[in-house]
Enzyme design. Sequence first.
Site, PDB file in Angstrom:
ATOM      1  N   TYR A  33      -5.532 -26.672   7.621  1.00 22.70           N
ATOM      2  CA  TYR A  33      -6.304 -27.027   8.812  1.00 22.70           C
ATOM      3  C   TYR A  33      -5.471 -27.123  10.096  1.00 22.70           C
ATOM      4  O   TYR A  33      -6.024 -27.324  11.175  1.00 22.70           O
ATOM      5  CB  TYR A  33      -7.005 -28.374   8.592  1.00 22.70           C
ATOM      6  CG  TYR A  33      -8.097 -28.315   7.539  1.00 22.70           C
ATOM      7  CD1 TYR A  33      -9.363 -27.842   7.849  1.00 22.70           C
ATOM      8  CD2 TYR A  33      -7.846 -28.728   6.234  1.00 22.70           C
ATOM      9  CE1 TYR A  33     -10.355 -27.788   6.885  1.00 22.70           C
ATOM     10  CE2 TYR A  33      -8.834 -28.682   5.262  1.00 22.70           C
ATOM     11  CZ  TYR A  33     -10.082 -28.214   5.596  1.00 22.70           C
ATOM     12  OH  TYR A  33     -11.068 -28.153   4.643  1.00 22.70           O
ATOM     13  N   HIS A  42     -16.645 -23.751  11.563  1.00 22.85           N
ATOM     14  CA  HIS A  42     -15.694 -24.198  10.536  1.00 22.85           C
ATOM     15  C   HIS A  42     -14.299 -23.788  10.949  1.00 22.85           C
ATOM     16  O   HIS A  42     -14.093 -22.660  11.426  1.00 22.85           O
ATOM     17  CB  HIS A  42     -16.037 -23.592   9.174  1.00 22.85           C
ATOM     18  CG  HIS A  42     -17.409 -23.962   8.721  1.00 22.85           C
ATOM     19  ND1 HIS A  42     -17.709 -25.222   8.269  1.00 22.85           N
ATOM     20  CD2 HIS A  42     -18.559 -23.265   8.742  1.00 22.85           C
ATOM     21  CE1 HIS A  42     -18.998 -25.276   8.013  1.00 22.85           C
ATOM     22  NE2 HIS A  42     -19.548 -24.107   8.290  1.00 22.85           N
TER      23      HIS A  42
HETATM   24  O1  CA2 Z   1     -13.320 -25.463   7.616  1.00 27.34           O
HETATM   25  C1  CA2 Z   1     -14.017 -26.406   7.980  1.00 27.34           C
HETATM   26  O2  CA2 Z   1     -14.057 -26.793   9.158  1.00 27.34           O
HETATM   27  C2  CA2 Z   1     -14.817 -27.217   6.948  1.00 27.34           C
HETATM   28  O3  CA2 Z   1     -16.070 -27.535   7.524  1.00 27.34           O
HETATM   29  C3  CA2 Z   1     -14.021 -28.460   6.664  1.00 27.34           C
HETATM   30  C4  CA2 Z   1     -14.584 -29.333   5.543  1.00 27.34           C
HETATM   31  C5  CA2 Z   1     -14.881 -28.494   4.300  1.00 27.34           C
HETATM   32  O4  CA2 Z   1     -15.532 -29.302   3.335  1.00 27.34           O
HETATM   33  C6  CA2 Z   1     -15.744 -27.300   4.633  1.00 27.34           C
HETATM   34  O5  CA2 Z   1     -15.942 -26.541   3.461  1.00 27.34           O
HETATM   35  C7  CA2 Z   1     -15.085 -26.426   5.686  1.00 27.34           C
HETATM   36  C8  CA2 Z   1     -13.589 -30.410   5.140  1.00 27.34           C
HETATM   37  C9  CA2 Z   1     -13.134 -31.298   6.225  1.00 27.34           C
HETATM   38  C10 CA2 Z   1     -11.847 -31.953   5.797  1.00 27.34           C
HETATM   39  O6  CA2 Z   1     -11.164 -32.225   6.960  1.00 27.34           O
HETATM   40  C11 CA2 Z   1      -9.834 -32.527   6.886  1.00 27.34           C
HETATM   41  C12 CA2 Z   1      -8.975 -31.697   7.518  1.00 27.34           C
HETATM   42  C13 CA2 Z   1      -7.639 -31.973   7.512  1.00 27.34           C
HETATM   43  C14 CA2 Z   1      -7.174 -33.103   6.910  1.00 27.34           C
HETATM   44  C15 CA2 Z   1      -8.044 -33.935   6.279  1.00 27.34           C
HETATM   45  C16 CA2 Z   1      -9.382 -33.658   6.286  1.00 27.34           C
END
Ligand code: CA2
Length: 148
Positions: free
Chosen positions: A23, A100
């Site tokens: 991310y 996303h």
């Molecule tokens: O890619 C995306 O933005 C998502 O919406 C993120 C979600 C995931 O469940 C989707 O499938 C795709 C997860 C969010 C988790 O966010 C974090 C990011 C970095 C560190 C901790 C949590």
Amino acid sequence: MKKIIILNGPNLNLLGEREKNQYGSFTLSDVEKNCEKFASKNNFIISFYQSNIEGEIVEKIQNSRKDQNGLIINAGGYTHTSVAIHDALKIIKFPIIELHITNIYNREDFRHKSLISNVVNGVICGFGVHGYIMALEAMKKYLDNEDR
Ligand code: CA2
């Protein structure tokens, strides 16, 4: 001035703190600052909201229906599970962009299905946190053309 609400779902409050290889290392507050910059250059008023609670996101969507001009949503994990968020988005009459950070189609199979894609105008995914600015640019186009 046009008003845009940017909604973020569960766990996105931890952005930049872990899973940095997936991310990136920007925090949600960095993203918000960047969006604010774009908004002030383009004469938008933006509001930013994050919740880990499905019902709170539903309420925010409902409440936005009368006083916003556009909605950008990263529903996080609820993207793949939430009929309630799908139903709430369905009542919105202005443009909606699903966003996303990651490319949900090159990840696990359970992320390939979005329950909200069929009630939004467009989807941006896989461009990292720059996707938020891409979504604002796309929203600007929609609002300039007064589409939908
Ligand atoms: O890619 C995306 O933005 C998502 O919406 C993120 C979600 C995931 O469940 C989707 O499938 C795709 C997860 C969010 C988790 O966010 C974090 C990011 C970095 C560190 C901790 C949590």
